[in-house]
Design a protein around this motif. Structure first.
Motif, PDB file in Angstrom:
ATOM      1  N   LEU A  22      -4.366  11.423   3.512  1.00  0.00           N
ATOM      2  CA  LEU A  22      -3.152  11.646   4.213  1.00  0.00           C
ATOM      3  C   LEU A  22      -2.785  10.591   5.504  1.00  0.00           C
ATOM      4  CD1 LEU A  22      -0.170  12.485   4.191  1.00  0.00           C
ATOM      5  CD2 LEU A  22      -1.017  14.626   5.593  1.00  0.00           C
ATOM      6  N   GLY A  23      -4.032  10.460   6.173  1.00  0.00           N
ATOM      7  CA  GLY A  23      -3.977   9.606   7.526  1.00  0.00           C
ATOM      8  C   GLY A  23      -3.811   8.282   6.968  1.00  0.00           C
ATOM      9  N   PHE A  24      -4.639   7.916   6.103  1.00  0.00           N
ATOM     10  CA  PHE A  24      -4.535   6.554   5.617  1.00  0.00           C
ATOM     11  C   PHE A  24      -3.143   6.082   4.848  1.00  0.00           C
ATOM     12  CE2 PHE A  24      -9.087   6.560   6.498  1.00  0.00           C
ATOM     13  CZ  PHE A  24      -9.300   5.565   7.173  1.00  0.00           C
ATOM     14  N   ASN A  25      -2.637   7.070   4.403  1.00  0.00           N
ATOM     15  CA  ASN A  25      -1.303   6.909   3.500  1.00  0.00           C
ATOM     16  C   ASN A  25      -0.401   6.719   4.547  1.00  0.00           C
ATOM     17  OD1 ASN A  25       0.823   7.121   1.726  1.00  0.00           O
ATOM     18  ND2 ASN A  25       0.655   9.284   1.646  1.00  0.00           N
ATOM     19  N   VAL A  26      -0.505   7.441   5.797  1.00  0.00           N
ATOM     20  CA  VAL A  26       0.648   7.203   6.761  1.00  0.00           C
ATOM     21  C   VAL A  26       0.564   5.829   7.422  1.00  0.00           C
ATOM     22  CG1 VAL A  26       1.402   7.927   8.950  1.00  0.00           C
ATOM     23  CG2 VAL A  26       0.738   9.775   7.369  1.00  0.00           C
ATOM     24  N   ILE A  27      -0.863   5.379   7.646  1.00  0.00           N
ATOM     25  CA  ILE A  27      -0.878   3.954   8.165  1.00  0.00           C
ATOM     26  C   ILE A  27      -0.266   3.045   7.298  1.00  0.00           C
ATOM     27  CG2 ILE A  27      -2.533   2.278   8.861  1.00  0.00           C
ATOM     28  CD1 ILE A  27      -4.518   4.455   9.591  1.00  0.00           C
ATOM     29  N   PHE A  28      -0.796   3.118   5.930  1.00  0.00           N
ATOM     30  CA  PHE A  28      -0.256   2.060   5.044  1.00  0.00           C
ATOM     31  C   PHE A  28       1.240   2.051   4.582  1.00  0.00           C
ATOM     32  CE2 PHE A  28       0.965   0.802   0.662  1.00  0.00           C
ATOM     33  CZ  PHE A  28       0.360  -0.560   0.720  1.00  0.00           C
ATOM     34  N   LEU A  29       1.932   3.257   4.909  1.00  0.00           N
ATOM     35  CA  LEU A  29       3.477   3.552   4.669  1.00  0.00           C
ATOM     36  C   LEU A  29       4.027   2.803   5.984  1.00  0.00           C
ATOM     37  CD1 LEU A  29       4.938   4.459   2.640  1.00  0.00           C
ATOM     38  CD2 LEU A  29       5.087   6.741   3.542  1.00  0.00           C
ATOM     39  N   ALA A  30       3.460   3.269   7.092  1.00  0.00           N
ATOM     40  CA  ALA A  30       4.092   2.632   8.549  1.00  0.00           C
ATOM     41  C   ALA A  30       4.168   1.140   8.429  1.00  0.00           C
ATOM     42  CB  ALA A  30       3.341   3.220   9.525  1.00  0.00           C
ATOM     43  N   LEU A  31       3.179   0.439   7.914  1.00  0.00           N
ATOM     44  CA  LEU A  31       3.094  -0.863   8.205  1.00  0.00           C
ATOM     45  C   LEU A  31       4.092  -1.411   7.078  1.00  0.00           C
ATOM     46  CD1 LEU A  31      -0.971  -1.530   8.143  1.00  0.00           C
ATOM     47  CD2 LEU A  31       0.745  -2.161   9.892  1.00  0.00           C
ATOM     48  N   SER A  32       4.039  -1.010   5.885  1.00  0.00           N
ATOM     49  CA  SER A  32       5.066  -1.577   4.606  1.00  0.00           C
ATOM     50  C   SER A  32       6.441  -1.294   5.220  1.00  0.00           C
ATOM     51  CB  SER A  32       5.040  -0.695   3.481  1.00  0.00           C
ATOM     52  OG  SER A  32       3.676  -0.453   3.158  1.00  0.00           O
ATOM     53  N   CYS A  33       6.846   0.029   5.755  1.00  0.00           N
ATOM     54  CA  CYS A  33       8.300   0.254   6.522  1.00  0.00           C
ATOM     55  C   CYS A  33       8.530  -0.725   7.462  1.00  0.00           C
ATOM     56  CB  CYS A  33       8.236   1.532   6.898  1.00  0.00           C
ATOM     57  SG  CYS A  33       8.692   2.535   5.694  1.00  0.00           S
ATOM     58  N   MET A  34       7.255  -1.067   8.448  1.00  0.00           N
ATOM     59  CA  MET A  34       8.014  -2.083   9.423  1.00  0.00           C
ATOM     60  C   MET A  34       8.300  -3.652   8.985  1.00  0.00           C
ATOM     61  SD  MET A  34       5.247  -1.451  12.476  1.00  0.00           S
ATOM     62  CE  MET A  34       4.084  -3.017  12.460  1.00  0.00           C
ATOM     63  N   ILE A  35       7.467  -3.691   7.939  1.00  0.00           N
ATOM     64  CA  ILE A  35       7.907  -5.097   7.249  1.00  0.00           C
ATOM     65  C   ILE A  35       9.493  -4.934   6.793  1.00  0.00           C
ATOM     66  CG2 ILE A  35       7.536  -6.625   5.494  1.00  0.00           C
ATOM     67  CD1 ILE A  35       4.417  -5.740   5.720  1.00  0.00           C
ATOM     68  N   VAL A  36       9.680  -3.925   6.105  1.00  0.00           N
ATOM     69  CA  VAL A  36      10.908  -3.607   5.546  1.00  0.00           C
ATOM     70  C   VAL A  36      12.062  -3.809   6.611  1.00  0.00           C
ATOM     71  CG1 VAL A  36      12.578  -2.329   4.130  1.00  0.00           C
ATOM     72  CG2 VAL A  36      10.097  -2.792   3.455  1.00  0.00           C
ATOM     73  N   ALA A  37      11.638  -3.090   7.783  1.00  0.00           N
ATOM     74  CA  ALA A  37      12.588  -2.945   8.849  1.00  0.00           C
ATOM     75  C   ALA A  37      13.014  -4.279   9.581  1.00  0.00           C
ATOM     76  CB  ALA A  37      12.086  -2.095   9.646  1.00  0.00           C
ATOM     77  N   PHE A  38      12.022  -5.351   9.350  1.00  0.00           N
ATOM     78  CA  PHE A  38      12.550  -6.594   9.954  1.00  0.00           C
ATOM     79  C   PHE A  38      13.472  -7.153   8.976  1.00  0.00           C
ATOM     80  CE2 PHE A  38       8.517  -6.344  12.328  1.00  0.00           C
ATOM     81  CZ  PHE A  38       9.137  -6.989  13.809  1.00  0.00           C
ATOM     82  N   GLY A  39      13.795  -6.669   7.796  1.00  0.00           N
ATOM     83  CA  GLY A  39      14.861  -7.385   7.227  1.00  0.00           C
ATOM     84  C   GLY A  39      14.387  -8.439   6.075  1.00  0.00           C
ATOM     85  N   VAL A  40      15.376  -8.838   5.215  1.00  0.00           N
ATOM     86  CA  VAL A  40      15.024  -9.542   4.176  1.00  0.00           C
ATOM     87  C   VAL A  40      14.293 -10.923   4.534  1.00  0.00           C
ATOM     88  CG1 VAL A  40      16.100 -10.922   2.023  1.00  0.00           C
ATOM     89  CG2 VAL A  40      16.852  -8.609   2.803  1.00  0.00           C
ATOM     90  N   ASN A  41      14.794 -11.634   5.441  1.00  0.00           N
ATOM     91  CA  ASN A  41      14.372 -12.919   5.883  1.00  0.00           C
ATOM     92  C   ASN A  41      12.927 -12.881   6.739  1.00  0.00           C
ATOM     93  OD1 ASN A  41      17.527 -14.010   5.752  1.00  0.00           O
ATOM     94  ND2 ASN A  41      16.011 -14.820   4.673  1.00  0.00           N
ATOM     95  N   ALA A  42      13.320 -11.992   8.192  1.00  0.00           N
ATOM     96  CA  ALA A  42      12.075 -12.188   9.081  1.00  0.00           C
ATOM     97  C   ALA A  42      11.049 -10.989   8.303  1.00  0.00           C
ATOM     98  CB  ALA A  42      12.750 -11.498  10.388  1.00  0.00           C
ATOM     99  N   GLY A  43      11.374 -10.119   7.503  1.00  0.00           N
ATOM    100  CA  GLY A  43      10.537  -9.343   7.225  1.00  0.00           C
ATOM    101  C   GLY A  43       9.891  -9.742   5.789  1.00  0.00           C
ATOM    102  N   ILE A  44      10.554  -9.305   4.711  1.00  0.00           N
ATOM    103  CA  ILE A  44      10.095  -9.381   3.304  1.00  0.00           C
ATOM    104  C   ILE A  44       9.767 -10.934   3.013  1.00  0.00           C
ATOM    105  CG2 ILE A  44      10.637  -9.281   0.725  1.00  0.00           C
ATOM    106  CD1 ILE A  44      12.280  -6.928   1.801  1.00  0.00           C
ATOM    107  N   GLU A  45      10.608 -11.977   3.405  1.00  0.00           N
ATOM    108  CA  GLU A  45      10.296 -13.261   2.997  1.00  0.00           C
ATOM    109  C   GLU A  45       9.008 -13.765   3.689  1.00  0.00           C
ATOM    110  OE1 GLU A  45      13.762 -16.013   2.894  1.00  0.00           O
ATOM    111  OE2 GLU A  45      12.703 -17.421   3.479  1.00  0.00           O
ATOM    112  N   LYS A  46       9.255 -13.578   5.067  1.00  0.00           N
ATOM    113  CA  LYS A  46       7.913 -13.794   5.821  1.00  0.00           C
ATOM    114  C   LYS A  46       6.529 -13.470   5.184  1.00  0.00           C
ATOM    115  CE  LYS A  46       8.531 -15.829  10.407  1.00  0.00           C
ATOM    116  NZ  LYS A  46       9.087 -15.498  11.488  1.00  0.00           N
TER     117      LYS A  46
END
Ligand code: PHE
Length: 427
Positions: free
Chosen positions: A133-157
């Motif tokens: 669960l701990g590592f799941n939270v870390i992984f999910l938090a990192l993924s969500c952070m990328i999505v939060a940056f948006g399509v260009n600054a997050g996903i595309e980059k």
């Protein structure tokens, strides 16, 4: 509301699409299947299925996304308001949200193994709930952070950085693996064509794997295509995506199997292959030069993390796009909300491998195929041919000759392919 974002270039489109396509399936299913189903022959059949059966499904989803330039639910509202086809939109948001709830658990395991590779202290593969669960939270938090940056600054980059990095890493590991003493047997396992293995089951497996690998049936290609500009040729970028995905799967085979055989271990499929078998391989090499073993293990798990993360980012984006556009909430709030829902949905899977298996089986065997079937039927039989043609030929400026073939594949072959996958999942 802020202006809707678009991917910046064709390279960006292919990198983002390859990001979702290249994932755990390329590591733990494709290499094993190649060996089990007759080596080079399986690779040829896989290529045939990927390009002639799965790619047309990809195009159907691309047409829906790019035509409407909206999230999956919004897209179906625009194309077929107040009709049964809304189900396709809702399913397209529901399925990836369920899938990411356990996909991110596996992402968490790879973070854990990456951390452990520095000390090469791999425990038995029996992740205990709380650690997972701990590592799941870390992984999910990192993924969500990328999505939060948006399509260009997050996903595309992120995709533009990770896809080239992934190819470099897998080539380095493959070179290393191919040079291990005893690697030859692993190479034989992958390339020796065994015609006696040719049967219906093998073709259905190749088809199912190409379908999963292209991330079809879960709204991802609809959502990502909605960020593709009107000038881009979606047929060419789709082909580019399938080429990158297939190439990576083959390279992963050459990175994994020679090492497995060199260590004298029986190959397996699924999480066991990368989290159970390979750590043994790495520790086995360790005694002679322990830092080399650790370094290769670390690089390998780094590539698993990155591949899983570009996929989980795409899964999360489907729900986030829906929340932002339909419920008009901010992207960061949408990301927080999605990760919370995903985490709660995943709780049962973290603590019970039985529930994990059930959720996986139901979503992959039922939800995905149903979603994909609706998408091809909608585009092939419900949408006007001129509209589909307009999208796939960019208003008549591209693919004018190939359109007929693609349209035929999409209307007749793709639905049959999906039914074959659905049925074979239950046999
Ligand atoms: N295409 C990914 C792979 O091959 C799988 C995936 C499934 C990605 C679901 C995103 C969502 O591993």
């Amino acid at each position: 509301m802020a202006k809707r974002e678009s991917f910046g270039s064709r390279a960006a489109v292919i990198m983002a699409m390859a990001g979702t396509a290249i994932g755990l399936g390329n590591f733990w299913r494709f290499p094993y299947m190649v060996g089990e189903y007759g080596g080079a022959l399986f690779i040829l059949i896989y290529i045939f299925c990927a390009f002639l059966m799965s790619l047309p499904i990809f195009f159907a989803e691309s047409v829906i996304g790019r035509r409407t330039r909206a999230n999956a639910i919004g897209a179906m509202k625009k194309l077929a308001p107040h009709s049964f086809w809304q189900v396709l939109g809702w399913l397209s948001v529901l399925t990836p949200t369920i899938i990411v709830s356990y996909y991110s658990i596996v992402g968490g395991w790879s973070v854990q193994y990456f951390a452990e590779s520095f000390g090469l202290r791999f425990g038995e593969f029996d992740p205990d709930g709380w650690t997972a669960l701990g590592f799941n939270v870390i992984f999910l938090a990192l993924s969500c952070m990328i999505v939060a940056f948006g399509v260009n600054a997050g996903i595309e980059k992120f995709s533009k950085l990770s896809i080239p990095l992934l190819f470099c890493l897998i080539v380095i590991i493959a070179i290393y693996s191919l040079n291990m003493p005893g690697a030859k047997e692993g190479v034989q396992y992958l390339v020796k064509p065994d015609l006696s293995k040719f049967n219906g089951r093998m073709v259905a497996s190749a088809l199912g794997q190409s379908f999963y690998s292209l991330s079809l049936g879960m709204g991802i290609i609809i959502t990502y295509s909605s960020y593709v500009s009107k000038e881009e040729d979606i047929v060419s970028s789709g082909v580019g995506t399938a080429v990158a995905d297939t190439l990576f799967a083959i390279l992963a085979g050459f990175a994994i199997m020679p090492a497995v055989f060199a260590a004298g271990i029986e190959p397996s499929a699924g999480p066991g292959l990368i989290f159970q078998t390979l750590p043994h391989v790495f520790s086995a090499m360790a005694p002679s030069a322990s830092w080399v073993g650790s370094a290769i293990a670390a690089l390998f798990f780094l590539s698993v993390i990155v591949a899983a993360m570009t996929s989980s980012v795409s899964l999360i984006e489907v729900g986030v796009a829906f929340l932002v556009e339909e419920l008009k909430i901010s992207r960061s709030l949408a990301c927080l909300l999605t990760s919370f829902i995903v985490l709660v949905l995943g709780l049962a899977s973290v603590f019970s491998s039985k529930i994990f298996g059930l959720v996986d089986a139901f979503s992959s065997n039922v939800l995905l195929t149903f979603g994909a079937l609706l998408a091809v039927l909608f585009v092939g039989w419900k949408m006007k041919r001129e509209d589909v043609q307009d999208e796939l030929t960019n208003g008549g400026t591209a693919n004018r000759r190939s359109f007929k073939v693609i349209y035929f594949l999409l209307r007749y072959i793709a639905p049959i392919a999906i039914i074959v996958i659905f049925v074979s999942n239950f046999i």
